[in-house]
Design an enzyme around this catalytic site. Sequence first.
Site, PDB file in Angstrom:
ATOM      1  N   HIS A 106       0.850  -1.192   0.000  1.00 31.49           N
ATOM      2  CA  HIS A 106       0.000   0.000   0.000  1.00 31.49           C
ATOM      3  C   HIS A 106       0.886   1.242   0.000  1.00 31.49           C
ATOM      4  O   HIS A 106       1.898   1.283   0.704  1.00 31.49           O
ATOM      5  CB  HIS A 106      -0.902   0.009   1.245  1.00 31.49           C
ATOM      6  CG  HIS A 106      -2.029   0.989   1.163  1.00 31.49           C
ATOM      7  ND1 HIS A 106      -1.840   2.350   1.276  1.00 31.49           N
ATOM      8  CD2 HIS A 106      -3.362   0.803   0.982  1.00 31.49           C
ATOM      9  CE1 HIS A 106      -3.008   2.966   1.166  1.00 31.49           C
ATOM     10  NE2 HIS A 106      -3.945   2.052   0.988  1.00 31.49           N
ATOM     11  N   GLY A 195       5.391  22.688   9.921  1.00 25.81           N
ATOM     12  CA  GLY A 195       6.575  21.870  10.183  1.00 25.81           C
ATOM     13  C   GLY A 195       7.710  22.130   9.208  1.00 25.81           C
ATOM     14  O   GLY A 195       7.612  22.965   8.309  1.00 25.81           O
ATOM     15  N   PRO A 196       8.802  21.399   9.376  1.00 23.94           N
ATOM     16  CA  PRO A 196      10.014  21.635   8.587  1.00 23.94           C
ATOM     17  C   PRO A 196       9.873  21.155   7.136  1.00 23.94           C
ATOM     18  O   PRO A 196       9.014  20.322   6.824  1.00 23.94           O
ATOM     19  CB  PRO A 196      11.065  20.795   9.327  1.00 23.94           C
ATOM     20  CG  PRO A 196      10.288  19.682   9.942  1.00 23.94           C
ATOM     21  CD  PRO A 196       8.970  20.276  10.337  1.00 23.94           C
ATOM     22  N   VAL A 199      13.014  16.330   5.780  1.00 29.22           N
ATOM     23  CA  VAL A 199      12.310  15.120   6.186  1.00 29.22           C
ATOM     24  C   VAL A 199      13.255  14.168   6.912  1.00 29.22           C
ATOM     25  O   VAL A 199      14.373  13.926   6.457  1.00 29.22           O
ATOM     26  CB  VAL A 199      11.730  14.389   4.957  1.00 29.22           C
ATOM     27  CG1 VAL A 199      10.920  13.169   5.396  1.00 29.22           C
ATOM     28  CG2 VAL A 199      10.862  15.312   4.140  1.00 29.22           C
ATOM     29  N   SER A 200      12.793  13.625   8.017  1.00 34.08           N
ATOM     30  CA  SER A 200      13.479  12.496   8.646  1.00 34.08           C
ATOM     31  C   SER A 200      13.141  11.247   7.846  1.00 34.08           C
ATOM     32  O   SER A 200      11.968  10.886   7.702  1.00 34.08           O
ATOM     33  CB  SER A 200      13.008  12.330  10.095  1.00 34.08           C
ATOM     34  OG  SER A 200      13.272  11.014  10.554  1.00 34.08           O
TER      35      SER A 200
END
Length: 316
Positions: A106, A195-196, A199-200
């Site tokens: 998915h 948010g930033p 990306v983590s």
Amino acid sequence: MDLNPSYKDMKSTKKSMLLCCKLYVSESRNHTALDSIERAARLDGETVIVNKFEDRAYNRIRYTLVSYIVHDSTGNIIYSPLQRTLQSMVEAAYEAINLELQCGAHPRLGVVDDIIFHPLAQASLDEAASFAKMAAADIANKFQVPVFLYDAAHPMGKPLDIIRRELGYYRPNFMGNQWSGWDMPEVLPEKPDVGPTMVSRARGIVMIGARPWVSAYNIPIVSTDISATRRIARMVSARGGGLPTVQTMGLFHGEDSTEIACMLLEPNRIGAEQVQYQVEMLAAQEGLDVKEGYFTDFSPDMIIEKYLKLISGDEQ
């Protein structure tokens, strides 16, 4: 014994001003991770998990949560037990799951992939949208993840499928039919709403929205011909010129079948029976057999009923 007005008001609020939160997490095979998330959900007894839907082939789980909202004298939401419960579950998910190690059939762009709020009982869509924006700010700030708002929570009402398409959500990156790890740039091509922009890779990004009730209905196809399943899915969808208010994806589902995952955006207008009929007709033209589809969640009325039964037991 007479009840004071504030207690009466609170009891009424708990049964009438309700929000449903559907939390989609990209994991269903790691039971240790799921146990940790569910323990976090039980920290506040005023939020109820009324249902969950796990799919091992998709490696994905959805939790259906319900609780009440409280307003101040001007009508603004000031509190809901959902706020604390959602933060606890999201924190548990990030601690237990690494997106770079996750794989499934998915699409997904984050460990916590999607959070959607639906108004129930006497709550309004505006209230659901307001709470969605509060939740987005909380999650973005606490966990430093990019958050994209959609539908009623977005300033311009931008639909979820358009945002996902812009971010490459629907393109598998492994074996032609699986989604594995994180393969997008660490600096996002599209600016998140909260948010930033960095990306983590372990956490990914989050979609958070609010909309009227949507039904998820999946139809198994007895075939591994993913190209045929995707053709059928496209022809059934509104985007492909098929049924209005219906969105679809053709996906692998296990070793010997595929599935058409459908979102019925206005289920009272175009329902499951119409979608099932259309899929069966198109599949017959491809020489494929179709099984009876299934809903992945209860109806709004059933969800309210289950919630009220569970809280009535706590109040006695």
